[in-house]
Design a protein around this motif. Structure first.
Motif: not given
Length: 384
Positions: A214-219
């Motif tokens: 999820v954090i990678a998706d946000i980035n």
């Protein structure tokens, strides 16, 4: 009274702490019980590959559209055609980043496919006079090539059955929703895709992935939005420069200078013979010079007023894009927090279940064994 309530709550909390500590110690000594905290179900491998391929295609899509638009700008002599080409690449890349950077991989792929299909069909049906004039074939070839590439990418990323479903969905969605201006329209088909799958008897997968995913998706989404915003600002500046270069200031100045040169020529010819005519010509020349100065002042003032309006419009656009980006980041953070909080009750429930099972095993087992051994001993005594 509130003091006693606070003391009771503190005492109850301490008791729960010692019970949990005892349960943890019991679990540590029992090899059959194991407690683990999950950070979320990871994305299936197919979904992860679909997301990677779709976002990679978006960057190629943006580059090809920008190159085609720049070629049109260099070749087109008309200002309207050049401005239309710059608007096309701004709108197309904005729609592309909105489609490709969605959280659900299948929806992102479908939206990119719909965008390319609409652009291809719109350019093919639109006459040259309403598109990019003599350079319209370049835009049509780019749109057709992108539509073919996204179709091959979908076949590569999806299974056979899923690919056939997406083909039918894209064709039906494009047919039921008319084209927008120049075949470019940002579309979000999340609800339409889920309803289509349910009509086909397929349940949609709502897995968001682990916290790291999820954090990678946000980035990725922030990076894509920032890149597109920077390009849009640069292209808007390019449009402003085109309009300023096309201003009629130099045309009017050239006409005034030509008139002034003719007046000087007549002055030289007539002054040699008739001083009276020379005086009248000088008066006319003064009037022409005064008119030229007034025209230059008015045109310069108008140019600065137009530049101020363009700057305010550009500032408003940048502010709007920044607010949209912040709002999207806030919604994503809220979704992540909600998903985390939804997972907490399940973890607490499993921990309590393990505590109860441990108490049953550690307390009830020895008690039952002692009760059974006591009965056996009593039977032996009675028999003896």
């Amino acid at each position: 009274m509130p003091i006693f309530d606070s003391a009771n709550r503190i005492d109850f909390a301490m008791k729960r702490f010692w019970v949990l500590l005892f349960a943890a110690a019991a679990f540590a000594s029992c090899s059959l019980l194991k407690v683990s905290v999950s950070s979320g179900d990871p994305l299936p491998r197919r979904d992860a590959e679909t997301r990677l391929l779709t976002r990679g295609f978006y960057y190629d899509f943006s580059s090809e559209v920008a190159r085609a638009a720049d070629s049109i700008v260099e070749a087109a002599p008309e200002l309207a055609t050049r401005l239309a080409a710059v608007r096309w690449k701004i709108r197309a890349t904005r729609a592309g980043v909105s489609a490709a950077m969605q959280s659900i991989p299948d929806v992102a792929l479908a939206d990119m496919w719909i965008l390319c299909r609409r652009m291809d069909e719109g350019f093919a049906a639109m006459p040259d006079s309403l598109l990019f004039g003599a350079q319209s074939d370049l835009a049509r070839a780019t749109a057709a090539r992108l539509d073919g590439r996204i179709g091959r990418l979908a076949r590569q990323a999806l299974t056979g059955e899923r690919y056939e479903l997406m083909v039918r969905f894209v064709e039906r969605f494009v047919r039921e929703h008319p084209l927008a201006e120049q075949g470019v329209e940002p579309a979000n088909t999340t609800l339409a895709w889920i309803e289509f799958l349910r009509e086909q008897g397929v349940e949609a997968d709502h897995t968001t992935g682990t916290i790291a995913e999820v954090i990678a998706d946000i980035n990725d989404r922030l990076s894509g939005q920032t890149h597109q915003l920077a390009n849009s600002v640069g292209w808007s500046k390019e449009m402003l420069e085109m309009e300023l270069r096309q201003d009629s200031l130099h045309v009017q100045l050239g006409a005034q200078l030509d008139s002034l040169e003719r007046d000087f020529g007549r002055l030289v010819l007539v002054a040699e013979h008739l001083p009276e005519i020379s005086d009248r010509i000088m008066m006319g020349l003064n009037s022409e010079v005064a008119q030229l100065v007034d025209t230059m002042n008015a045109l310069v003032d108008n140019a600065f007023v137009d530049f101020g309006r363009q700057r305010e419009a550009l500032q408003g656009y940048v502010t709007q894009e920044r607010q949209a980006l912040v709002g999207q980041l806030r919604r994503t953070a809220e979704e992540l927090l909600a998903s985390t909080m939804d997972a907490v009750p399940g973890i607490v429930g499993r921990v309590l279940l393990y505590v109860v099972l441990a108490l049953v095993v550690l307390v009830g087992g020895p008690f039952a064994l002692g009760f059974w051994l006591g009965g056996v001993r009593q039977k032996l005594k009675t028999k003896n």
